[in-house]
Motif scaffolding. Structure first.
Motif, PDB file in Angstrom:
ATOM      1  N   UNK A  62      43.765  36.202  14.409  1.00  0.00           N
ATOM      2  CA  UNK A  62      44.983  37.002  14.499  1.00  0.00           C
ATOM      3  C   UNK A  62      45.160  37.691  15.827  1.00  0.00           C
ATOM      4  N   UNK A  63      44.593  37.101  16.904  1.00  0.00           N
ATOM      5  CA  UNK A  63      44.650  37.704  18.231  1.00  0.00           C
ATOM      6  C   UNK A  63      45.494  36.853  19.171  1.00  0.00           C
ATOM      7  N   UNK A  64      46.008  37.474  20.230  1.00  0.00           N
ATOM      8  CA  UNK A  64      46.665  36.733  21.297  1.00  0.00           C
ATOM      9  C   UNK A  64      45.751  36.749  22.518  1.00  0.00           C
ATOM     10  N   UNK A  65      45.765  35.654  23.269  1.00  0.00           N
ATOM     11  CA  UNK A  65      44.916  35.512  24.449  1.00  0.00           C
ATOM     12  C   UNK A  65      45.782  35.052  25.616  1.00  0.00           C
ATOM     13  N   UNK A  66      45.880  35.885  26.640  1.00  0.00           N
ATOM     14  CA  UNK A  66      46.736  35.605  27.791  1.00  0.00           C
ATOM     15  C   UNK A  66      45.926  35.605  29.081  1.00  0.00           C
ATOM     16  N   UNK A  67      46.386  34.818  30.051  1.00  0.00           N
ATOM     17  CA  UNK A  67      45.729  34.716  31.360  1.00  0.00           C
ATOM     18  C   UNK A  67      46.751  34.999  32.451  1.00  0.00           C
ATOM     19  N   UNK A  68      46.374  35.823  33.419  1.00  0.00           N
ATOM     20  CA  UNK A  68      47.214  36.091  34.590  1.00  0.00           C
ATOM     21  C   UNK A  68      46.351  35.928  35.835  1.00  0.00           C
ATOM     22  N   UNK A  69      46.553  34.797  36.515  1.00  0.00           N
ATOM     23  CA  UNK A  69      45.752  34.493  37.698  1.00  0.00           C
ATOM     24  C   UNK A  69      46.603  33.690  38.678  1.00  0.00           C
ATOM     25  N   UNK A  70      46.539  34.016  39.972  1.00  0.00           N
ATOM     26  CA  UNK A  70      47.278  33.207  40.948  1.00  0.00           C
ATOM     27  C   UNK A  70      46.839  31.743  40.881  1.00  0.00           C
ATOM     28  N   UNK A  71      47.769  30.798  41.028  1.00  0.00           N
ATOM     29  CA  UNK A  71      47.394  29.386  40.964  1.00  0.00           C
ATOM     30  C   UNK A  71      46.555  28.960  42.165  1.00  0.00           C
ATOM     31  N   UNK A  72      45.667  28.015  41.905  1.00  0.00           N
ATOM     32  CA  UNK A  72      44.820  27.409  42.935  1.00  0.00           C
ATOM     33  C   UNK A  72      44.163  28.476  43.820  1.00  0.00           C
ATOM     34  N   UNK A  73      43.462  29.390  43.159  1.00  0.00           N
ATOM     35  CA  UNK A  73      42.754  30.458  43.869  1.00  0.00           C
ATOM     36  C   UNK A  73      41.303  30.032  44.085  1.00  0.00           C
ATOM     37  N   UNK A  74      40.889  29.772  45.322  1.00  0.00           N
ATOM     38  CA  UNK A  74      39.522  29.296  45.548  1.00  0.00           C
ATOM     39  C   UNK A  74      38.507  30.427  45.582  1.00  0.00           C
ATOM     40  N   UNK A  75      37.415  30.257  44.826  1.00  0.00           N
ATOM     41  CA  UNK A  75      36.300  31.194  44.875  1.00  0.00           C
ATOM     42  C   UNK A  75      35.018  30.384  45.048  1.00  0.00           C
ATOM     43  N   UNK A  76      33.988  31.081  45.503  1.00  0.00           N
ATOM     44  CA  UNK A  76      32.681  30.453  45.660  1.00  0.00           C
ATOM     45  C   UNK A  76      31.870  30.744  44.403  1.00  0.00           C
ATOM     46  N   UNK A  77      31.631  29.711  43.594  1.00  0.00           N
ATOM     47  CA  UNK A  77      30.959  29.932  42.307  1.00  0.00           C
ATOM     48  C   UNK A  77      30.275  28.662  41.834  1.00  0.00           C
ATOM     49  N   UNK A  78      29.299  28.853  40.990  1.00  0.00           N
ATOM     50  CA  UNK A  78      28.663  27.755  40.270  1.00  0.00           C
ATOM     51  C   UNK A  78      29.521  27.495  39.039  1.00  0.00           C
ATOM     52  N   UNK A  79      30.121  26.309  38.902  1.00  0.00           N
ATOM     53  CA  UNK A  79      31.059  26.079  37.795  1.00  0.00           C
ATOM     54  C   UNK A  79      30.451  26.309  36.418  1.00  0.00           C
ATOM     55  N   UNK A  80      29.206  25.878  36.225  1.00  0.00           N
ATOM     56  CA  UNK A  80      28.579  26.039  34.915  1.00  0.00           C
ATOM     57  C   UNK A  80      28.278  27.504  34.641  1.00  0.00           C
ATOM     58  N   UNK A  81      27.766  28.215  35.646  1.00  0.00           N
ATOM     59  CA  UNK A  81      27.472  29.640  35.466  1.00  0.00           C
ATOM     60  C   UNK A  81      28.753  30.429  35.216  1.00  0.00           C
ATOM     61  N   UNK A  82      29.821  30.103  35.947  1.00  0.00           N
ATOM     62  CA  UNK A  82      31.095  30.793  35.745  1.00  0.00           C
ATOM     63  C   UNK A  82      31.618  30.545  34.336  1.00  0.00           C
TER      64      UNK A  82
END
Length: 200
Positions: free
Chosen positions: A64-84
């Motif tokens: 019964x919850x809503x889940x929304x995302x607000x993020x600029x498109x194609x935003x590059x960060x330095x991260x380990x994909x699996x860890x993220x």
């Protein structure tokens, strides 16, 4: 055939992630969290968040919850994909677990500093909140709150692992009250210069 190979690749990828997760949990349980390693690369943060949110949206809707995302498109960060993915999954899982029906979960991305050298990802819920005592020890090994809505129990190790994975990226994570009720978990990542090419 091609379809079978695609399914096999999915199974293989999932098995590798599971093996890595078990290794991480064993290191953490043994108090050897400094041995956790990440392999950072340019990652599209918006795509990563949307993929994680898609994996939790059905569970959120069922609760019964809503889940929304607000993020600029194609935003590059330095991260380990699996860890993220692991960090986002832990935070979204807790948000679903501790939010009552009718609640809202939002994932937002903003600059973490005026210089632009860090990006902040915030996972906010309108759940039961966390008292000051628990907030002070929340990221310790085997610490657990009470009163989960959707499901109870757990290892008490998820947030500790989350903090260590964020720190392995050179970032930090904090937990603060959400205005009007609930909790916000906010962690930081370093931006990347560019994203890798994905098409011809």
């Amino acid at each position: 055939d091609e379809s079978g190979l695609a399914h096999l690749a999915t199974v293989t990828n999932g098995a590798r992630k599971l093996v890595r997760m078990v290794d991480e949990l064993l290191l953490l349980a043994a108090g050897r969290e400094r041995e956790l390693t990440v392999h950072a690369e340019p990652v599209d943060l918006e795509a990563a968040i949307q993929a994680s949110a898609a994996g939790w949206r059905l569970a959120a809707e069922a609760a019964g919850l809503t889940l929304d995302v607000a993020c600029p498109p194609r935003l590059p960060v330095s991260a380990d994909p699996i860890a993220l993915e692991r960090v986002l999954a832990n935070l979204l899982s807790n948000a679903v677990k501790f939010s009552p029906p009718g609640g809202r979960i939002t994932v937002t991305v903003t600059p973490a500093s005026a210089s632009g050298d860090r990006v902040a990802v915030a996972v906010a819920d309108t759940g039961i909140g966390i008292d000051d005592d628990l907030r002070g020890r929340l990221f310790g090994r085997f610490e657990q709150g009470t009163g989960g809505i959707a499901s109870r129990g757990g290892s008490g190790i998820g947030l500790s692992l989350t903090r260590e994975l964020v720190r392995a990226h050179g970032g930090e994570i904090e937990c603060v009250p959400n205005a009007g009720g609930g909790t916000i978990f906010r962690f930081t990542l370093a931006p990347a210069a560019t994203l890798p090419e994905t098409g011809p």
